[in-house]
Scaffold this motif. Structure first.
Motif, PDB file in Angstrom:
ATOM      1  N   SER A 114      30.243  -0.849 -54.640  1.00 50.05           N
ATOM      2  CA  SER A 114      30.100  -0.708 -56.091  1.00 50.05           C
ATOM      3  C   SER A 114      31.046   0.379 -56.584  1.00 50.05           C
ATOM      4  O   SER A 114      31.257   1.376 -55.881  1.00 50.05           O
TER       5      SER A 114
ATOM      6  N   TYR B 174      26.362 -11.258 -61.700  1.00 48.66           N
ATOM      7  CA  TYR B 174      25.645 -10.014 -61.425  1.00 48.66           C
ATOM      8  C   TYR B 174      24.186 -10.317 -61.103  1.00 48.66           C
ATOM      9  O   TYR B 174      23.492 -10.980 -61.883  1.00 48.66           O
TER      10      TYR B 174
ATOM     11  N   THR C 168      30.277 -13.296 -69.115  1.00 41.37           N
ATOM     12  CA  THR C 168      31.119 -12.099 -69.041  1.00 41.37           C
ATOM     13  C   THR C 168      32.580 -12.513 -69.264  1.00 41.37           C
ATOM     14  O   THR C 168      33.355 -12.587 -68.307  1.00 41.37           O
TER      15      THR C 168
ATOM     16  N   ASN D  90      32.243 -10.690 -63.457  1.00 41.52           N
ATOM     17  CA  ASN D  90      31.762 -10.002 -62.259  1.00 41.52           C
ATOM     18  C   ASN D  90      31.070 -11.031 -61.357  1.00 41.52           C
ATOM     19  O   ASN D  90      30.048 -11.590 -61.760  1.00 41.52           O
ATOM     20  N   PRO D  91      31.689 -11.375 -60.206  1.00 44.05           N
ATOM     21  CA  PRO D  91      32.613 -10.561 -59.406  1.00 44.05           C
ATOM     22  C   PRO D  91      34.071 -11.017 -59.379  1.00 44.05           C
ATOM     23  O   PRO D  91      34.874 -10.401 -58.691  1.00 44.05           O
TER      24      PRO D  91
ATOM     25  N   TYR E  87      31.209  -3.969 -67.799  1.00 43.30           N
ATOM     26  CA  TYR E  87      32.231  -3.568 -66.850  1.00 43.30           C
ATOM     27  C   TYR E  87      33.597  -3.356 -67.471  1.00 43.30           C
ATOM     28  O   TYR E  87      34.500  -2.839 -66.827  1.00 43.30           O
TER      29      TYR E  87
ATOM     30  N   TRP F  33      38.826  -9.063 -56.632  1.00 40.51           N
ATOM     31  CA  TRP F  33      38.218 -10.215 -55.976  1.00 40.51           C
ATOM     32  C   TRP F  33      39.203 -10.712 -54.921  1.00 40.51           C
ATOM     33  O   TRP F  33      40.389 -10.881 -55.201  1.00 40.51           O
TER      34      TRP F  33
ATOM     35  N   TYR G 118      26.408 -12.582 -54.921  1.00 46.15           N
ATOM     36  CA  TYR G 118      26.488 -12.891 -56.351  1.00 46.15           C
ATOM     37  C   TYR G 118      26.081 -14.325 -56.669  1.00 46.15           C
ATOM     38  O   TYR G 118      26.036 -14.706 -57.833  1.00 46.15           O
TER      39      TYR G 118
ATOM     40  N   ARG H 262      34.151  -8.958 -52.921  1.00 44.24           N
ATOM     41  CA  ARG H 262      34.455  -8.083 -54.037  1.00 44.24           C
ATOM     42  C   ARG H 262      34.615  -6.678 -53.470  1.00 44.24           C
ATOM     43  O   ARG H 262      33.720  -6.177 -52.780  1.00 44.24           O
TER      44      ARG H 262
END
Length: 466
Positions: A109, A201, A245, A250-251, A281, A393, A422, A434
């Motif tokens: 992370s 996520y 997103t 993400n991711p 993010y 990624w 994920y 990731r």
């Protein structure tokens, strides 16, 4: 008590975490694992089966969600002795204390760099602590948060959101809490459906479960969510909410082009779908119109200060659809009245003084340096990234599986996240990783960790089936 359970995963085809979940289910139903039996620790079972701890952790999580297992902090994981509980059944994140493993470099992370946040917050707390009024003796109120909401409008001026005022904003305890607030505000019926990207996520499915909703994955490609797949899902499921997103997926690090944003907004109108635009993010400036700007009548734009200032602040926000700000704030009021005064006053001071913007720019600058170092180290491979985003990624070269590479990287002192983490509960994940930018790790450890990943990627196992 049974701590020696070791299933034969070769009897269960498919991804290892699903095979392990099926083995758990069958052993419990067959009586091989009795109610109250203690399971091996995640690390012990991972070592025994030669899989990653993440694989075992995910299987344990899935079995816990089904009510088959029960986890007790400090004691371990046991076969459930009673019917499934109605509330949450496991932690959102499986914390791993690295205090006894100081050699590990954690790239799972993003970690914010130290650019003076602690000193800035100390000074801000001193300023607000010198003038505490009697209103600190009463409950905080939504009305009292208006100056903070107004300051957030200025904070968001680097986004194309369309016209917004403080009346459009509801505040929350971080981005995860913001998701749940919107779910509570919008979902109706006994088993509502939430759509989201089929790699997403994990907090989305956890918040959905708290709201008693089914979370359904929708196909994504290199540009993000696929409009045709979204329309098919709307027809099939009659969903009420789409979580998306577009700016920083993400991711996969995808950024959605304008034409696709417009197509998704049109589909949402056609099927009366509410949209949650998760921008937690994305910390760099953007000139592309947000979906909130394209569909202000139905888009809930969610963000927080966690990725740009400090996750310890737990300040999140929702820019509600036009005319829905009061509904969002009422939902927050019914949940927790309002933010605590120390948090709201501290954040207001940081925003109004300009210190928050200075810190954000310093974070972006340091992330940019470290992201470029990551791209330089791994750029020979098919990586996906974008400026300002604190992770990349990595679709794996032929011969690698995500679980194998993650296990081998950990053996050499580097922690990464594989794509399986994920995927939705019944979803499938590609062989990919990731890799997060670690701003808090010294360069002397960060750069060798990147070199380790590059060396592993370049040498897939020769006997790996492909």
């Amino acid at each position: 008590m049974d701590t020696n359970w070791r299933p034969d995963l070769s009897q269960h085809p498919g991804p290892k975490y699903l095979a392990l979940t099926r083995a758990l289910r069958e052993s419990i139903r067959a009586g091989e694992l009795a109610p109250g039996a203690q399971l091996p620790t995640v690390r012990d079972l991972a070592w025994s089966l030669q899989v990653t701890p993440g694989t075992v952790s995910r299987a344990y999580q899935m079995a816990t969600q089904e009510g088959l297992l029960a986890a007790t902090v400090g004691r371990g994981t046991f076969v459930a002795a009673r019917a499934p509980r109605l509330g949450p059944t496991q932690a959102l994140f499986q914390e791993r204390d690295l205090g006894n493993e100081p050699w590990l470099v954690d790239l799972r992370s993003p970690q914010l760099p130290d650019v003076g946040q602690a000193a800035a917050m100390t000074a801000a707390l001193s300023r607000i602590g010198g003038d505490l009024g009697t209103d600190w003796q009463d409950y905080p109120s939504q009305r009292g948060e208006a100056p903070l909401r107004d300051a957030l409008c200025d904070w968001l001026s680097d986004r194309v959101l369309g016209p917004i005022t403080e009346a459009d904003i509801a505040l929350s305890h971080g981005g995860q809490n913001a998701l749940l607030l919107v779910f509570l505000c919008c979902l109706r019926g006994d088993r509502p459906v939430i759509l989201t990207e089929d790699l997403a996520y994990p907090g989305i499915r956890h918040a959905g479960r708290l709201a008693r909703a089914e979370v359904v994955g929708v196909e994504i490609d290199a540009h993000g969510l696929c409009p045709a797949a979204l329309e098919a899902a709307c027809r099939r499921h009659g969903a009420q909410i789409l979580v998306i997103t577009p700016e920083a997926q993400n991711p996969t690090a995808a950024r959605m082009p304008l034409e696709r944003r417009e197509a998704i907004a049109a589909i949402a109108r056609k099927y009366d779908l509410q949209i949650i635009e998760d921008d937690c993010y994305s910390i760099a400036e953007s000139q592309l119109p947000s979906i909130r700007a394209l569909a202000p009548d139905r888009t809930w734009y969610v963000g927080s200060l966690s990725k740009s200032l400090s996750p310890a602040l737990r300040l999140g926000y929702v820019v509600c659809p036009t005319g829905m700000g009061e509904a969002g704030r009422l939902t927050a009021q019914h949940s927790f009245f309002a933010l605590s005064r120390p948090v709201s006053d501290l954040c207001l001071d940081l925003l109004e003084s300009g210190v928050a913007d200075q810190l954000r720019r310093a974070v972006v600058a340091e992330f940019s340096v470290r992201l470029q170092q990551m791209v330089n180290a791994l750029g020979a491979f098919d990586i996906r990234w974008q400026p300002g985003l604190p992770f990349i990624w990595v679709p794996l070269p032929t011969g690698w599986r995500g679980s194998t590479l993650a296990r081998m990287a950990e053996a050499e002192g580097v922690l990464v996240r594989q794509a399986d983490e994920y995927a939705l509960i019944h979803g499938r994940a590609p062989h990919a990783l990731r890799v997060a930018v670690a701003g808090a790790i010294p360069q002397a450890r960060y750069l060798p960790a990147l070199d380790t990943l590059a060396r592993l990627l370049a040498r897939p196992p020769s006997d790996m089936a492909v």
